[in-house]
Design a protein around this motif. Structure first.
Motif, PDB file in Angstrom:
ATOM      1  N   ASP A 317       0.845  -1.205   0.000  1.00 57.29           N
ATOM      2  CA  ASP A 317       0.000   0.000   0.000  1.00 57.29           C
ATOM      3  C   ASP A 317       0.879   1.254   0.000  1.00 57.29           C
ATOM      4  O   ASP A 317       0.661   2.193  -0.782  1.00 57.29           O
ATOM      5  N   ARG A 329      -7.808   1.439   1.017  1.00 56.57           N
ATOM      6  CA  ARG A 329      -7.608   0.767   2.309  1.00 56.57           C
ATOM      7  C   ARG A 329      -7.939   1.760   3.416  1.00 56.57           C
ATOM      8  O   ARG A 329      -7.486   2.907   3.406  1.00 56.57           O
ATOM      9  N   ARG A 336      -9.598  -2.939   8.054  1.00 53.50           N
ATOM     10  CA  ARG A 336      -8.742  -3.474   6.990  1.00 53.50           C
ATOM     11  C   ARG A 336      -8.892  -4.986   6.883  1.00 53.50           C
ATOM     12  O   ARG A 336      -9.033  -5.674   7.892  1.00 53.50           O
ATOM     13  N   LEU A 340      -6.507  -5.279  -0.826  1.00 52.61           N
ATOM     14  CA  LEU A 340      -6.102  -3.893  -1.071  1.00 52.61           C
ATOM     15  C   LEU A 340      -6.649  -3.499  -2.445  1.00 52.61           C
ATOM     16  O   LEU A 340      -6.304  -4.122  -3.449  1.00 52.61           O
TER      17      LEU A 340
END
Ligand SMILES: Cc1ncc(COP(=O)(O)O)c(C=O)c1O
Length: 404
Positions: A317, A329, A336, A340
């Motif tokens: 990320d 995200r 989470r 992603l």
């Protein structure tokens, strides 16, 4: 020997020797078949090839081992788990089997995968119910608007069931299942959870979360094959179900007439257990495959798998944000998941070309709703992230052919 013993370790993909993608990030769609899974399918085939009908009872009995393994993954008891063909069949079975009253309201979420909407709409037509939508987007971030709207709707009355996915398939948003079930229960409603995007990769406990019903297919994070799924029914809810979809294997002592005289009857009660949903002949190969993959997950432990996957996605990320991707995200860690999802940066090729470019370079990802979705699991090594980012750089740079 069944089940076979296996050596598994986080970040080690030696059970996937023929997997062509160097970074396989599509577990949110379909997991690749491990050599364990292939071996399990082969074992069933070998048994049936050798034994024919004599293979039936041993494999029927081994199904208890699968039930136990799946139950452990979700913090349930084996007898509260039934086996069905897919997540949708799990949803449909409950939709057809709840003791509905005309006018009951089912709350679903706009933005959900249709698995958790269509069967409720069908039940609404059949039983004179109403389906009402809330917006999944309201549950993202720390505003609390989603829960407020849910509470307001529950307070207004008439809601019998709230149906939610544990993790949203396109954005990866992990839903506040515990808070939602607490609200539902406080207002006399129940909660159904489509957990196909959670079970097997996230630490997930149905009792702690207050889930009444759960369905999860085999072929994503459970790492089995397509065509089978688990259905969990909370022990206190089983007696309230109407077995509208029962079959010959749903009765108490369903197979006794196959082995003894004067046993054929049609009045044996339908089992008051979640496995009444196992209505007829089962996909034995698929269930054996699911058992070995579920046991591998238990060996590793879902808390450890979840931590591993978060570690992988933290790096990925960050790298993708640096390159101008818009990450979906959540900033809230509890929201989470193992997914992603991102929008491509300005000037990038279109999503079709981008995903194809990644695939040519050995990175397998998916693209629901025009988003780039990356979803690693326990076999993905952390060191792989650099390779993925290099592939991304090459596609962004418009490189016309993959490196030799
Ligand atoms: C949230 C969600 N539910 C359900 C499914 C699939 O359901 P089924 O197992 O019935 O094919 C998917 C993906 O395929 C999904 O992402």
């Amino acid at each position: 020997m069944w089940p076979p013993s296996a050596s598994v370790a986080l970040g080690d993909r030696s059970l996937f020797p023929t997997l062509s993608a160097r970074a396989y990030l599509a577990h949110s769609a379909i997991s690749p078949a491990s050599s364990l899974v292939q071996g399990a399918v082969q074992q069933v085939m070998d048994d049936y090839a050798r034994l024919g009908v004599e293979g039936f009872m041993p494999w029927l009995e081994r199904r208890e081992g699968l039930r136990e393994a799946l139950a452990k993954l979700i913090g349930a008891r084996a007898q509260d788990v039934g086996l069905v063909a897919n997540t949708t069949t799990g949803v449909s079975t409950i939709a057809l089997s709840l003791g509905w009253r005309p006018g009951d309201v089912i709350v679903v979420l706009r933005g959900e995968f249709p698995t958790n909407v269509t069967p409720w709409q069908r039940a609404a037509e059949l039983f004179d119910l109403r389906v009402e939508f809330l917006d999944v987007e309201d549950f993202a971030g720390s505003s609390g608007v989603g829960l407020e709207r849910l509470e307001a709707r529950l307070k207004a009355g008439g809601v019998r069931l709230v149906a939610v996915s544990a993790v949203q398939f396109q954005t990866g948003l992990r839903m506040p299942v515990q808070a939602m079930s607490a609200l539902a229960h406080a207002h006399g409603a129940e909660l159904f959870c489509d957990a196909i995007q959670a079970v097997g990769v996230l630490d997930f406990d149905v009792r702690a979360l207050g889930v009444d019903y759960l369905a999860a297919g085999s072929h994503k994070w459970l790492m089995g094959l397509e065509g089978c799924a688990m259905l969990y029914v909370a022990p206190e809810r089983v007696a309230g179900l109407r077995p509208n979809t029962a079959g010959w294997l749903s009765h108490e002592e369903p197979v006794s007439f196959l082995f003894a005289a004067d046993e054929l009857r049609y009045d044996r009660p339908i089992r008051q257990r979640a496995d009444f949903v196992e209505v007829g002949a089962a996909p034995t190969t698929l269930l054996a495959a699911l058992e070995v993959s579920a046991r591998a997950l238990l060996q590793l432990g879902t808390p450890a798998i979840e931590a591993h996957v978060h570690g992988y996605l933290d790096r990925l990320d960050a790298g993708l944000r640096e390159r101008g991707f818009h990450s979906l995200r959540s900033d809230v860690p509890e929201q989470r998941s193992a997914i992603l999802s991102l929008r491509l940066p300005e000037g990038a090729p279109g999503i079709d070309a981008f995903k194809a470019g990644l695939y040519e370079r050995g990175v397998s990802a998916t693209q629901p709703e025009g988003l780039l979705r990356m979803a690693p699991h326990w076999p993905n090594a952390l060191g792989e992230v650099e390779f993925v980012l290099e592939a991304v750089d090459e596609v962004l740079a418009g490189a016309s052919s993959p490196p030799k």
